[in-house]
Design an enzyme around this catalytic site. Structure first.
Site, PDB file in Angstrom:
ATOM      1  N   ARG A 137       0.899  -1.216  -0.509  1.00 56.68           N
ATOM      2  CA  ARG A 137       0.044   0.283  -0.156  1.00 56.68           C
ATOM      3  C   ARG A 137       1.023   1.427   0.031  1.00 56.68           C
ATOM      4  O   ARG A 137       2.404   1.123   0.239  1.00 56.68           O
ATOM      5  CB  ARG A 137      -0.841   0.363   1.272  1.00 56.68           C
ATOM      6  N   LYS A 162      -2.316  -2.201   7.330  1.00 54.74           N
ATOM      7  CA  LYS A 162      -3.752  -2.069   7.736  1.00 54.74           C
ATOM      8  C   LYS A 162      -4.076  -2.739   9.235  1.00 54.74           C
ATOM      9  O   LYS A 162      -3.797  -3.352   8.424  1.00 54.74           O
ATOM     10  CB  LYS A 162      -4.087  -1.871   6.657  1.00 54.74           C
ATOM     11  N   HIS A 226      -1.997   1.330  -5.819  1.00 56.03           N
ATOM     12  CA  HIS A 226      -3.040   0.381  -5.472  1.00 56.03           C
ATOM     13  C   HIS A 226      -3.144  -0.678  -6.326  1.00 56.03           C
ATOM     14  O   HIS A 226      -3.003  -1.150  -6.797  1.00 56.03           O
ATOM     15  CB  HIS A 226      -4.396   0.540  -4.522  1.00 56.03           C
ATOM     16  N   ARG A 229      -1.148  -3.196  -6.776  1.00 53.95           N
ATOM     17  CA  ARG A 229      -1.012  -3.893  -5.138  1.00 53.95           C
ATOM     18  C   ARG A 229      -2.058  -5.029  -6.074  1.00 53.95           C
ATOM     19  O   ARG A 229      -1.629  -6.124  -5.772  1.00 53.95           O
ATOM     20  CB  ARG A 229      -1.209  -3.275  -4.208  1.00 53.95           C
ATOM     21  N   HIS A 252      -4.066 -10.129   3.943  1.00 49.37           N
ATOM     22  CA  HIS A 252      -5.579  -9.886   4.845  1.00 49.37           C
ATOM     23  C   HIS A 252      -6.212 -10.289   5.398  1.00 49.37           C
ATOM     24  O   HIS A 252      -5.678 -11.602   5.604  1.00 49.37           O
ATOM     25  CB  HIS A 252      -6.319 -10.505   3.669  1.00 49.37           C
ATOM     26  N   TYR A 261      -9.893 -11.582  -6.301  1.00 45.96           N
ATOM     27  CA  TYR A 261      -8.814 -11.559  -7.874  1.00 45.96           C
ATOM     28  C   TYR A 261      -8.963 -12.881  -8.749  1.00 45.96           C
ATOM     29  O   TYR A 261      -9.038 -12.746  -9.442  1.00 45.96           O
ATOM     30  CB  TYR A 261      -7.472 -11.854  -7.112  1.00 45.96           C
TER      31      TYR A 261
END
Length: 278
Positions: A137, A162, A226, A229, A252, A261
């Site tokens: 990120r 994150k 992004h 990514r 995640h 994805y």
């Protein structure tokens, strides 16, 4: 600043700091909460009720604000009453708009290589290369320190990503070579990517670098950090990397976030014959 403008309460800012919210989240919460309290600038915050909040949310809908904007506004309001003032579950009855299910936008590996080839200098090349090759990120790249590069294990440590979670991602041999040359020339002191006079690099500058390099490379869509990514994750999936491994690399919490994805990876569709060609 407008006369009688109400700024975010000090206790709100202190609580955000104690909770160690990411800088972008802090900026967003403060901005959205100030917009809310100035809509009711003649009312004490303690007297604002559920009906008032519904009225405010209705205003946002009428202004055609996005679902994401409205949800973040609700979060910023809930943070004050439930976290700062300690009024648990006060606004759980507030209806939220449905979350928009948009597919991630990706570019091909050849397009990524074109972007790398069209950066203005080695520092810019390292910025684009790290974003893509480690699935970073933008904020994670800004906070990346010299000590986070583990060339022995060919890993990059991402500290407090994150959700304040640490993780490791991949270190590319190609990017490592670029970083070594870059280090000898620029001599950064603490962070991998530093500004002209030292200190952390600007997130806005990173976005400009990526967008300009992509435009110079002849890519017709607007490319963001992004998107690199997203492309990293998609290309790994297309190469046969297990979804769970990709989840770990991206940091995640839920596998459902990573599963999106599969909706854009070419490997999902390669075994399906087009009915027109049957």
């Amino acid at each position: 600043m407008k006369q009688n403008y109400r700024s975010c309460p000090e206790e709100y800012l202190v609580k955000l700091e104690i909770k160690k919210y990411a800088n972008n989240t802090v900026k967003s919460y403060v901005s959205l909460f100030e917009a809310f309290i100035n809509f009711f600038n003649k009312k004490k915050l303690s007297t604002i009720n559920d009906e008032d909040i519904r009225l405010y949310l209705q205003k946002l809908v009428q202004e055609n604000r996005s679902n994401s904007y409205i949800n973040q506004s609700i979060n910023s309001i809930k943070f004050y009453y439930e976290i700062v003032l300690g009024m648990p579950n006060r606004f759980y009855s507030i209806d939220r708009p449905r979350k928009e299910k948009k597919l991630p936008q990706v570019i091909s590996k050849s397009e990524v290589m074109k972007i790398l080839d069209n950066t203005n200098n080695l520092k810019h090349r390292c910025i684009v290369g790290l974003l893509y090759s480690a699935g970073l990120r933008r904020n994670e790249l800004i906070n990346l320190k010299l000590s986070d590069i583990d060339s022995n294990r060919m890993l990059i440590r991402i500290e407090s990503g994150k959700g304040n979670k640490d993780r490791y991602s991949l270190l590319s041999n190609q990017i490592l070579d670029d970083l070594r040359i870059y280090y000898k020339k620029w001599r950064p002191k603490k962070y991998i990517i530093e500004g002209q006079y030292g200190g952390q690099y600007s997130g806005q500058s990173i976005a400009v670098i990526v967008t300009k390099a992509a435009k110079k490379a002849g890519i017709r869509i607007r490319v963001t950090p992004h998107m690199l990514r997203h492309s990293f994750a998609t290309h790994l999936l297309e190469a046969g990397v297990d979804l769970r491994q990709i989840q770990v690399l991206l940091g995640h919490s839920s596998s459902k976030t990573t599963e999106i994805y599969t909706h854009v990876a070419t490997s999902t569709f390669s075994s399906i014959k087009n009915p027109l060609d049957l």
